[in-house]
Motif scaffolding. Structure first.
Motif, short mmCIF file in Angstrom:
data_model
loop_
_atom_site.label_atom_id
_atom_site.label_comp_id
_atom_site.label_asym_id
_atom_site.label_seq_id
_atom_site.Cartn_x
_atom_site.Cartn_y
_atom_site.Cartn_z
N SER A 1 3.97 2.54 11.26
CA SER A 1 2.98 3.71 10.74
C SER A 1 1.85 3.78 11.87
CB SER A 1 2.36 3.35 9.41
OG SER A 1 1.73 2.18 9.36
N VAL A 2 1.32 4.56 11.71
CA VAL A 2 -0.27 4.82 12.62
C VAL A 2 -1.23 3.38 12.32
CG1 VAL A 2 -2.21 6.17 12.83
CG2 VAL A 2 0.02 7.13 12.99
N LEU A 3 -1.27 3.12 10.74
CA LEU A 3 -2.28 2.37 10.39
C LEU A 3 -1.80 0.85 11.01
CD1 LEU A 3 -4.81 1.77 8.77
CD2 LEU A 3 -3.24 1.48 6.73
N THR A 4 -0.56 0.67 10.90
CA THR A 4 -0.33 -0.87 11.55
C THR A 4 -0.52 -0.90 12.70
OG1 THR A 4 1.88 -0.76 10.03
CG2 THR A 4 2.15 -1.99 11.90
N ALA A 5 0.10 0.24 13.77
CA ALA A 5 -0.35 0.00 15.22
C ALA A 5 -1.82 0.01 15.42
CB ALA A 5 0.11 1.34 16.05
N GLY A 6 -2.74 0.85 14.67
CA GLY A 6 -4.10 0.85 14.99
C GLY A 6 -4.76 -0.53 14.55
N ILE B 1 0.88 -1.09 0.05
CA ILE B 1 -0.05 0.06 0.19
C ILE B 1 0.75 1.28 0.06
CG2 ILE B 1 -1.60 1.12 1.19
CD1 ILE B 1 -2.87 -1.27 2.42
N ALA B 2 1.92 1.45 0.95
CA ALA B 2 2.49 2.76 1.30
C ALA B 2 3.40 3.07 -0.14
CB ALA B 2 3.15 2.69 2.46
N GLN B 3 4.29 2.11 -0.42
CA GLN B 3 5.31 2.40 -1.29
C GLN B 3 4.87 2.05 -2.76
OE1 GLN B 3 8.25 -0.64 -1.08
NE2 GLN B 3 9.17 0.31 0.68
N PRO B 4 3.66 1.50 -3.18
CA PRO B 4 2.98 1.57 -4.52
C PRO B 4 2.09 3.23 -4.65
CG PRO B 4 2.46 -0.69 -3.66
CD PRO B 4 3.53 0.21 -2.67
N MET B 5 1.76 3.42 -3.65
CA MET B 5 0.82 4.80 -3.58
C MET B 5 1.85 5.81 -3.37
SD MET B 5 -2.55 3.44 -1.92
CE MET B 5 -3.45 5.13 -2.05
N GLY B 6 3.23 5.87 -2.99
CA GLY B 6 3.65 6.77 -2.68
C GLY B 6 3.73 7.72 -1.48
N LEU B 7 3.15 6.90 -0.58
CA LEU B 7 2.67 7.57 0.80
C LEU B 7 3.58 7.29 2.11
CD1 LEU B 7 -1.13 6.58 0.84
CD2 LEU B 7 -0.07 8.77 0.08
N GLY B 8 4.93 6.44 1.61
CA GLY B 8 5.75 6.35 2.74
C GLY B 8 6.52 4.91 2.27
N ASP B 9 7.69 4.97 3.13
CA ASP B 9 8.34 3.61 2.97
C ASP B 9 8.70 2.91 4.18
OD1 ASP B 9 10.08 5.62 3.93
OD2 ASP B 9 11.55 5.40 2.07
N SER B 10 8.11 3.21 5.22
CA SER B 10 8.52 2.62 6.57
C SER B 10 7.52 1.58 6.96
CB SER B 10 8.57 3.63 7.63
OG SER B 10 8.72 3.06 8.91
N SER B 11 7.84 0.46 7.62
CA SER B 11 6.69 -0.49 7.96
C SER B 11 6.34 0.01 9.41
CB SER B 11 7.68 -1.92 8.29
OG SER B 11 8.39 -1.49 9.26
N GLU C 1 2.43 7.07 8.02
CA GLU C 1 3.79 7.53 8.53
C GLU C 1 3.91 7.18 9.81
OE1 GLU C 1 4.08 11.68 8.19
OE2 GLU C 1 4.13 11.78 5.80
N ALA C 2 4.92 7.08 10.43
CA ALA C 2 5.46 6.71 11.60
C ALA C 2 5.10 7.95 12.61
CB ALA C 2 6.83 6.44 12.07
N MET C 3 4.72 7.45 13.67
CA MET C 3 4.20 8.41 14.83
C MET C 3 4.39 7.94 16.32
SD MET C 3 0.96 10.64 13.29
CE MET C 3 0.73 11.11 11.64
N THR C 4 4.18 8.64 17.38
CA THR C 4 4.15 8.23 18.72
C THR C 4 2.80 8.57 19.68
OG1 THR C 4 5.81 7.54 20.49
CG2 THR C 4 5.52 9.95 19.46
N THR C 5 2.91 8.26 20.63
CA THR C 5 1.78 8.38 21.66
C THR C 5 2.38 8.99 22.90
OG1 THR C 5 1.69 6.18 22.53
CG2 THR C 5 0.50 6.78 20.63
N VAL C 6 1.44 9.55 23.89
CA VAL C 6 2.08 10.01 25.08
C VAL C 6 2.73 8.90 26.00
CG1 VAL C 6 1.27 10.88 27.17
CG2 VAL C 6 0.24 11.61 25.04
N GLY D 1 6.30 3.30 15.73
CA GLY D 1 7.28 3.80 15.97
C GLY D 1 7.48 4.97 17.08
N ALA D 2 8.65 6.02 17.09
CA ALA D 2 8.49 6.83 18.10
C ALA D 2 8.87 8.34 17.58
CB ALA D 2 9.96 6.40 18.92
N ALA D 3 8.35 8.62 16.44
CA ALA D 3 8.83 9.93 15.86
C ALA D 3 7.36 10.76 16.28
CB ALA D 3 8.61 9.91 14.38
#
Length: 483
Positions: free
Chosen positions: A334-339, A322-332, A426-431, A415-417
């Protein structure tokens, strides 16, 4: 005498008092139990409680107060010259306790116990090395002397604790036996004790919550003395630097927390609610007996396993397909992964509670709907679900609280960004992740970079409390419709 042995003796005395009290109660009325105000068992309970409870309370208070008094006295015996360079009294007291435990180990093995108490520092270290107790290479005579005094005070305190506790138990045992009369309201005393015990148990949750809130408030107040509250609440940058010049903006963290939780609830709530409706209204008894326990197994899987699943399977799949073919990111990560993974984890929280709530709706409401000509699906949509809505909201709220407080899945999946972005790939993090990261490693609790963890915790607590209040308002509004 160890505390466990002392508690066993006190309970043994209380058990003896129970037997003696029953016999004395019958002896007072010449064996005719009908003349007693209460059953003989209540007289036994009265003496048992009067023997055990005061002695156990004395032990509890003693065990809390004794370490404080001993450490205060020992701390005054250690000169500042014995402190290590840049060290504090707490570090020296840690060495004192360690050396004291080493002396106890020597005595327990029976190797040179007398020499360990009276020998020089070199002899004591030799004895400790013989039993494998490591002291280090720079134990000062002052610290060694303080450790010996510490050990002696501990043993003296334990001796007097045994004397006082046993004396208290015996005194109350004899006194309570002498108070037994035919008209004594032993049952009332026993029931009042049970009532006080239940009230105390109910106050534990309140006291725990109060303690948590106060600890967060005090440390947060200290943090805001060192760091401007305007920058914390309104800055869009999170960049802690333990050498100074930190940007500790809260907004990127709360955005990541809400984003991940929102994705998880989008997955968990519809799926869990549909599972609950099917199990409660459509599934037969055999299928229900197998399906419900199988779904609830998901709640018992450790979160680290979910994190590994997100890291190894879900993340790479979303990245490659999804991410790389659509050009939305290249990291495993992501918010969608954790969600997605967190949503799978939350499914049993929603489905199991909602299933129980739907089953609790009175059958008469369903029968009335069928009598008016409604189909089963119309009955579920217009009668059952509105009636069960308050409980379903509670189940969703529980799942949301679980999602907000999750850490391990977010660390391995998102992630921890700390950033502000609408891209779920994209990679993000939480409180919660940042609370852990700020409190791990060599931290100094006088720096804002460490104290910010308490401010994050208090802010997250306030936020979830506001959600609870909103949910309570919604629940009450819909409850009034059916009362």
């Amino acid at each position: 005498m160890s505390v466990s042995v002392l508690i066993t003796i006190v309970l043994g005395l209380a058990a003896i008092g129970y037997v003696l009290a029953r016999r004395r109660a019958l002896a007072v009325v010449d064996g005719d139990s009908r003349k007693l105000h209460s059953r003989t068992g209540y007289y036994g309970q009265f003496v048992f409680l009067m023997t055990a409870v005061p002695a156990l309370l004395v032990m509890l208070v003693w065990l809390f107060v004794q370490p404080v008094l001993i450490e205060s006295r020992i701390g005054g015996m250690i000169p500042e010259s014995a402190f290590p360079e840049g060290g504090e009294l707490t570090l020296v007291m840690s060495d004192v306790r360690r050396i004291s435990n080493g002396l106890d180990a020597i005595e327990a093995t029976g190797q040179g116990a007398a020499a360990a108490l009276d020998a020089t520092a070199t002899d004591v270290r030799a004895e400790m090395a013989a039993v494998g107790v490591a002291l280090g290479s720079d134990v000062s005579p002052e610290v060694l002397s303080a450790a010996q005094s510490y050990r002696k005070m501990q043993h003296t305190g334990a001796f007097w604790l045994s004397i006082v506790a046993l004396a208290t138990a015996l005194a109350f045992l004899v006194g309570s036996l002498s108070r037994i009369r035919a008209d004594q309201r032993a049952r009332n005393i026993s029931e009042n004790f049970v009532l006080a015990l239940l009230i105390g148990a109910s106050l534990v949750a309140i006291a725990t919550t109060l303690g948590i809130v106060l600890s967060l408030v005090f440390e947060t107040y200290h943090f805001f003395q060192l760091y401007p509250w305007q920058d914390f609440f309104f800055s869009l940058t999170w960049n802690p630097q333990f050498r100074g010049g930190s940007d500790l903006g809260f907004i990127p963290l709360i955005w990541g927390t809400l984003y991940v939780s929102f994705v998880a609830l989008i997955v968990a709530v519809p799926v869990g609610l549909m599972i609950a409706i099917y199990l409660a209204e459509y599934a037969g008894p055999k299928l229900r007996s197998v399906a419900k326990p199988a779904i609830e197994v998901l709640a018992g899987i450790p979160t680290i396993v979910y994190g590994l699943f997100a890291l190894i399977t879900v993340g790479p799949f979303l990245r490659d397909w999804i991410a790389q073919p659509m050009g939305l990111g290249d990291s495993s990560s992501s918010v969608l992964t954790a969600g997605l993974v967190m949503g799978i984890m939350l499914i049993p929280f929603v489905s199991s509670l909602s299933d129980d709530i739907i089953n609790a709706v009175p059958q008469s409401m369903r029968d009335g709907s069928y009598g008016l000509g409604a189909t089963q699906s119309e009955t579920i949509k217009q009668v059952v679900l509105p009636a069960a809505l308050p409980g379903v909201v509670g189940a969703i709220l529980l799942a949301a609280s679980r999602a907000i407080g999750e850490t391990m899945i977010v660390v391995m999946g998102a992630g921890a960004a700390a950033k502000l972005s609408l891209n779920p790939l994209e990679a993000m993090t939480t409180v919660t992740v940042k609370i852990v990261s700020q409190l791990t490693g060599d931290t100094e609790f006088a720096s804002p970079e460490t104290l910010v963890a308490f401010a994050l915790g208090l802010t997250l607590f306030t936020f979830t409390l506001a959600l609870n209040v909103l949910a309570l308002f919604i629940v009450r509004k819909y409850r009034e419709q059916y009362e």
